[in-house]
Structure formats: structure tokens, C-alpha cells
Motif scaffolding. Structure first.
Motif, PDB file in Angstrom:
ATOM      1  N   ILE A  28       0.840  -1.193   0.000  1.00 11.22           N
ATOM      2  CA  ILE A  28       0.000   0.000   0.000  1.00 11.22           C
ATOM      3  C   ILE A  28       0.878   1.248   0.000  1.00 11.22           C
ATOM      4  CG2 ILE A  28      -1.810   1.259   1.236  1.00 11.22           C
ATOM      5  CD1 ILE A  28      -2.803  -1.495   0.580  1.00 11.22           C
ATOM      6  N   ASP A  29       0.597   2.172  -0.900  1.00 12.11           N
ATOM      7  CA  ASP A  29       1.243   3.483  -0.912  1.00 12.11           C
ATOM      8  C   ASP A  29       0.503   4.349   0.106  1.00 12.11           C
ATOM      9  OD1 ASP A  29       2.104   6.092  -1.424  1.00 12.11           O
ATOM     10  OD2 ASP A  29       2.252   5.770  -3.588  1.00 12.11           O
ATOM     11  N   GLY A  30       1.029   4.381   1.331  1.00 11.93           N
ATOM     12  CA  GLY A  30       0.369   5.075   2.436  1.00 11.93           C
ATOM     13  C   GLY A  30       0.110   6.539   2.165  1.00 11.93           C
ATOM     14  N   ASN A  31       1.091   7.239   1.623  1.00 12.67           N
ATOM     15  CA  ASN A  31       0.910   8.660   1.341  1.00 12.67           C
ATOM     16  C   ASN A  31      -0.185   8.890   0.306  1.00 12.67           C
ATOM     17  OD1 ASN A  31       3.709   8.483   2.497  1.00 12.67           O
ATOM     18  ND2 ASN A  31       3.489  10.694   2.312  1.00 12.67           N
ATOM     19  N   SER A  32      -0.170   8.100  -0.743  1.00 12.40           N
ATOM     20  CA  SER A  32      -1.144   8.251  -1.821  1.00 12.40           C
ATOM     21  C   SER A  32      -2.568   8.016  -1.313  1.00 12.40           C
ATOM     22  CB  SER A  32      -0.815   7.266  -2.949  1.00 12.40           C
ATOM     23  OG  SER A  32      -1.804   7.307  -3.944  1.00 12.40           O
ATOM     24  N   LEU A  33      -2.770   6.916  -0.584  1.00 19.12           N
ATOM     25  CA  LEU A  33      -4.119   6.606  -0.110  1.00 19.12           C
ATOM     26  C   LEU A  33      -4.592   7.565   0.969  1.00 19.12           C
ATOM     27  CD1 LEU A  33      -3.695   4.050  -1.804  1.00 19.12           C
ATOM     28  CD2 LEU A  33      -4.942   2.822  -0.041  1.00 19.12           C
ATOM     29  N   LEU A  34      -3.701   8.002   1.839  1.00 18.95           N
ATOM     30  CA  LEU A  34      -4.102   8.941   2.885  1.00 18.95           C
ATOM     31  C   LEU A  34      -4.479  10.292   2.279  1.00 18.95           C
ATOM     32  CD1 LEU A  34      -4.410   8.675   5.963  1.00 18.95           C
ATOM     33  CD2 LEU A  34      -2.234   9.849   6.198  1.00 18.95           C
ATOM     34  N   VAL A  76       2.499  -1.271   4.417  1.00 20.55           N
ATOM     35  CA  VAL A  76       2.158   0.086   4.011  1.00 20.55           C
ATOM     36  C   VAL A  76       3.458   0.875   3.995  1.00 20.55           C
ATOM     37  CG1 VAL A  76       0.803   2.151   4.548  1.00 20.55           C
ATOM     38  CG2 VAL A  76      -0.107  -0.119   5.118  1.00 20.55           C
ATOM     39  N   ALA A  77       3.742   1.528   2.877  1.00 23.08           N
ATOM     40  CA  ALA A  77       4.970   2.323   2.758  1.00 23.08           C
ATOM     41  C   ALA A  77       4.616   3.805   2.802  1.00 23.08           C
ATOM     42  CB  ALA A  77       5.694   1.995   1.459  1.00 23.08           C
ATOM     43  N   PHE A  78       5.439   4.570   3.516  1.00 22.72           N
ATOM     44  CA  PHE A  78       5.260   6.013   3.622  1.00 22.72           C
ATOM     45  C   PHE A  78       6.514   6.734   3.148  1.00 22.72           C
ATOM     46  CE2 PHE A  78       2.388   4.412   6.937  1.00 22.72           C
ATOM     47  CZ  PHE A  78       1.235   5.127   6.648  1.00 22.72           C
ATOM     48  N   ASP A  79       6.322   7.946   2.641  1.00 20.11           N
ATOM     49  CA  ASP A  79       7.446   8.832   2.384  1.00 20.11           C
ATOM     50  C   ASP A  79       7.966   9.271   3.750  1.00 20.11           C
ATOM     51  OD1 ASP A  79       6.673   8.704  -0.293  1.00 20.11           O
ATOM     52  OD2 ASP A  79       5.800  10.713  -0.308  1.00 20.11           O
ATOM     53  N   LYS A  80       9.271   9.322   3.894  1.00 22.33           N
ATOM     54  CA  LYS A  80       9.852   9.840   5.136  1.00 22.33           C
ATOM     55  C   LYS A  80      10.171  11.313   4.924  1.00 22.33           C
ATOM     56  CE  LYS A  80      12.521   8.544   8.999  1.00 22.33           C
ATOM     57  NZ  LYS A  80      13.329   7.537   9.618  1.00 22.33           N
ATOM     58  N   LYS A  81       9.867  12.103   5.924  1.00 20.09           N
ATOM     59  CA  LYS A  81      10.135  13.544   5.822  1.00 20.09           C
ATOM     60  C   LYS A  81      11.635  13.765   5.597  1.00 20.09           C
ATOM     61  CE  LYS A  81       9.117  17.849   8.149  1.00 20.09           C
ATOM     62  NZ  LYS A  81       7.943  18.495   7.634  1.00 20.09           N
ATOM     63  N   GLY A  82      11.944  14.667   4.689  1.00 15.67           N
ATOM     64  CA  GLY A  82      13.338  14.956   4.388  1.00 15.67           C
ATOM     65  C   GLY A  82      13.632  14.716   2.918  1.00 15.67           C
ATOM     66  N   PRO A  83      14.804  15.151   2.487  1.00 18.30           N
ATOM     67  CA  PRO A  83      15.146  15.012   1.070  1.00 18.30           C
ATOM     68  C   PRO A  83      15.389  13.554   0.681  1.00 18.30           C
ATOM     69  CG  PRO A  83      17.022  15.850   2.300  1.00 18.30           C
ATOM     70  CD  PRO A  83      15.871  15.779   3.263  1.00 18.30           C
ATOM     71  N   THR A  84      15.082  13.267  -0.589  1.00 15.27           N
ATOM     72  CA  THR A  84      15.345  11.943  -1.134  1.00 15.27           C
ATOM     73  C   THR A  84      16.545  12.051  -2.065  1.00 15.27           C
ATOM     74  OG1 THR A  84      13.988  12.231  -3.104  1.00 15.27           O
ATOM     75  CG2 THR A  84      12.872  11.433  -1.109  1.00 15.27           C
ATOM     76  N   PHE A  85      16.970  10.920  -2.591  1.00 15.52           N
ATOM     77  CA  PHE A  85      18.081  10.942  -3.538  1.00 15.52           C
ATOM     78  C   PHE A  85      17.715  11.767  -4.771  1.00 15.52           C
ATOM     79  CE2 PHE A  85      15.642   7.267  -4.918  1.00 15.52           C
ATOM     80  CZ  PHE A  85      15.710   7.321  -6.303  1.00 15.52           C
ATOM     81  N   ARG A  86      16.426  11.854  -5.107  1.00 16.98           N
ATOM     82  CA  ARG A  86      16.008  12.660  -6.258  1.00 16.98           C
ATOM     83  C   ARG A  86      16.210  14.152  -5.992  1.00 16.98           C
ATOM     84  NH1 ARG A  86      12.263   8.615  -5.948  1.00 16.98           N
ATOM     85  NH2 ARG A  86      12.165   7.250  -7.743  1.00 16.98           N
ATOM     86  N   HIS A  87      15.952  14.584  -4.757  1.00 15.61           N
ATOM     87  CA  HIS A  87      16.162  15.986  -4.399  1.00 15.61           C
ATOM     88  C   HIS A  87      17.643  16.356  -4.523  1.00 15.61           C
ATOM     89  CE1 HIS A  87      12.293  15.317  -2.230  1.00 15.61           C
ATOM     90  NE2 HIS A  87      12.053  16.525  -2.691  1.00 15.61           N
ATOM     91  N   LYS A  88      18.502  15.409  -4.190  1.00 16.39           N
ATOM     92  CA  LYS A  88      19.938  15.670  -4.256  1.00 16.39           C
ATOM     93  C   LYS A  88      20.418  15.788  -5.699  1.00 16.39           C
ATOM     94  CE  LYS A  88      20.710  13.552   0.194  1.00 16.39           C
ATOM     95  NZ  LYS A  88      21.077  12.377   0.935  1.00 16.39           N
ATOM     96  N   GLU A  89      19.770  15.022  -6.610  1.00 14.88           N
ATOM     97  CA  GLU A  89      20.168  15.066  -8.017  1.00 14.88           C
ATOM     98  C   GLU A  89      19.477  16.176  -8.795  1.00 14.88           C
ATOM     99  OE1 GLU A  89      20.158  11.331 -10.034  1.00 14.88           O
ATOM    100  OE2 GLU A  89      21.050  10.295  -8.314  1.00 14.88           O
ATOM    101  N   TYR A  90      18.278  16.542  -8.354  1.00 13.39           N
ATOM    102  CA  TYR A  90      17.502  17.566  -9.057  1.00 13.39           C
ATOM    103  C   TYR A  90      16.867  18.467  -8.013  1.00 13.39           C
ATOM    104  CZ  TYR A  90      14.001  19.626 -12.181  1.00 13.39           C
ATOM    105  OH  TYR A  90      13.222  20.498 -12.890  1.00 13.39           O
ATOM    106  N   VAL A  91      17.480  19.612  -7.769  1.00  8.30           N
ATOM    107  CA  VAL A  91      17.084  20.503  -6.683  1.00  8.30           C
ATOM    108  C   VAL A  91      15.609  20.911  -6.766  1.00  8.30           C
ATOM    109  CG1 VAL A  91      17.561  22.721  -5.568  1.00  8.30           C
ATOM    110  CG2 VAL A  91      19.435  21.342  -6.463  1.00  8.30           C
ATOM    111  N   ALA A  92      15.072  21.073  -7.960  1.00 13.23           N
ATOM    112  CA  ALA A  92      13.688  21.523  -8.126  1.00 13.23           C
ATOM    113  C   ALA A  92      12.665  20.391  -8.046  1.00 13.23           C
ATOM    114  CB  ALA A  92      13.551  22.248  -9.467  1.00 13.23           C
ATOM    115  N   TYR A  93      13.109  19.188  -7.670  1.00 17.04           N
ATOM    116  CA  TYR A  93      12.201  18.045  -7.602  1.00 17.04           C
ATOM    117  C   TYR A  93      11.049  18.354  -6.642  1.00 17.04           C
ATOM    118  CZ  TYR A  93      10.547  13.266  -6.947  1.00 17.04           C
ATOM    119  OH  TYR A  93       9.777  12.142  -6.891  1.00 17.04           O
TER     120      TYR A  93
END
Length: 186
Positions: A28-34, A76-93
């Protein structure tokens, strides 16, 4: 094992795998469903003023899907608060994404408390989003011979569909869902 069935339907051959005796995992994508539940339902609060509409909607969806699918495993998986590897590669993510409403923020912790009480596993990992976790778990499931259903509102998950992984996309509100298997993704 898997039995192969060939069905003739209006002159077309449709191949369907009967996934007998295969264990089933619900991811389950916890963030999406919530988020979906929060926006689909009117504001609900406890007598102490705690917002609960997203949790209520999430649990309704979860229990309905559990009843229909009867999984052996649930995470159930949730996004964790804080930057992801995508934020580090693309600042405007996700820089233009709207801020999470205050009425929803507290419901994440409330949902996690309820999941704990129900003995439903949930996970979140520094530097990764829920969909990264779901993708990894679905591949691990495939390697272990487990049929996986990913429940999300994110169409990007369709790239994970295979003979052992289906994606259940949430549609309108909290009750409409559509399952994508390899034949439907083509």
C-alpha cells in the motif's frame, strides 16, 4: 505451481495464468491513499478536535481491499520527511507541489499508531519515497514467488506490472479502483 489456461473469447486467444497456491502480498502506498482519503471525505474530527477523515477513509479502503484480496502479507509504505536521492540530483524536484494541509499532517502519525495496533507492517526509509520502497518490495516478492498487488494512485507504478505484480490504481473518491495486469497495461 502455476497452471496455464487458454480461453477462446470472440475468436481471440486469451492466456490466463491460474496463480494457485501462490502467496499474495498487498503493498500500500500510504501517502497516496491517505491524501486521496483526505480530499475525498468531508472534515471529520474527534470530540477533542483531532482530524480523522483521512484515517477513516484510508482504513475503509484498506479493509475493503483486504477482504477482497485476502493477502498473506501486507505492508504500508510512507514517504519519510526529508530530502530523497532525487532531491539531491535535481534541486527543483517537487518544488511546485503544494504544502501538505495542516489538517492532514497529524493524521499520518495517527494512522501509524492504528496500523501498529492492528499489527499491520509499515515502513519508511530515509532518502526514499514510498513508491521506491514499493518497487523494491514487489521485486523481492517476485523473486520469492509471491504474487504482489500494489495499491496506489500513482500511475508511475504501472511500470512495475508483470506476471507476478499487478497494480491497483485508486480512481475517484475512496471506493473506485482499477486493477492493471500485463494484458491491461499493453
Amino acid at each position: 505451481g502455476c497452471e496455464m489456461w487458454v480461453l477462446i473469447f470472440f475468436g481471440e486467444i486469451i492466456v490466463r495464468q491460474e496463480l494457485k497456491n501462490m502467496r499474495k502480498m498487498l503493498l500500500i502506498d500510504g501517502n497516496s491513499l491517505l491524501h486521496r482519503a483526505f480530499h475525498a471525505l468531508p472534515p471529520l474530527r474527534t470530540s477533542k478536535g483531532v482530524h480523522t477523515n483521512a484515517v477513516y477513509g484510508f482504513l475503509n479502503m484498506l479493509f475493503r481491499i483486504m477482504q477482497e484480496e485476502k493477502p498473506d502479507y501486507i505492508t504500508v509504505a510512507f514517504d519519510k520527511k526529508g530530502p530523497t536521492f532525487r532531491h539531491k540530483e535535481y534541486v527543483a524536484y517537487k518544488a511546485t507541489r503544494p504544502k501538505t494541509p495542516d489538517e492532514l499532517i497529524g493524521q499520518f502519525d495517527l494512522l501509524k499508531e492504528i496500523l501498529n495496533a492492528l499489527h499491520i507492517d509499515f515502513t519508511e526509509t530515509d532518502g526514499f519515497e514510498a513508491d521506491d520502497i514499493l518497487g523494491t518490495l514487489s521485486k523481492k516478492g517476485e523473486e520469492s514467488g509471491i504474487f504482489t498487488i500494489i495499491v496506489t494512485g500513482d500511475k508511475d507504478a504501472l511500470q512495475l506490472v508483470s506476471s507476478k505484480t499487478n497494480v491497483m490504481l485508486t480512481k475517484k473518491g475512496i471506493s473506485e479502483r482499477e486493477v492493471y495486469d500485463p494484458a491491461k497495461v499493453k
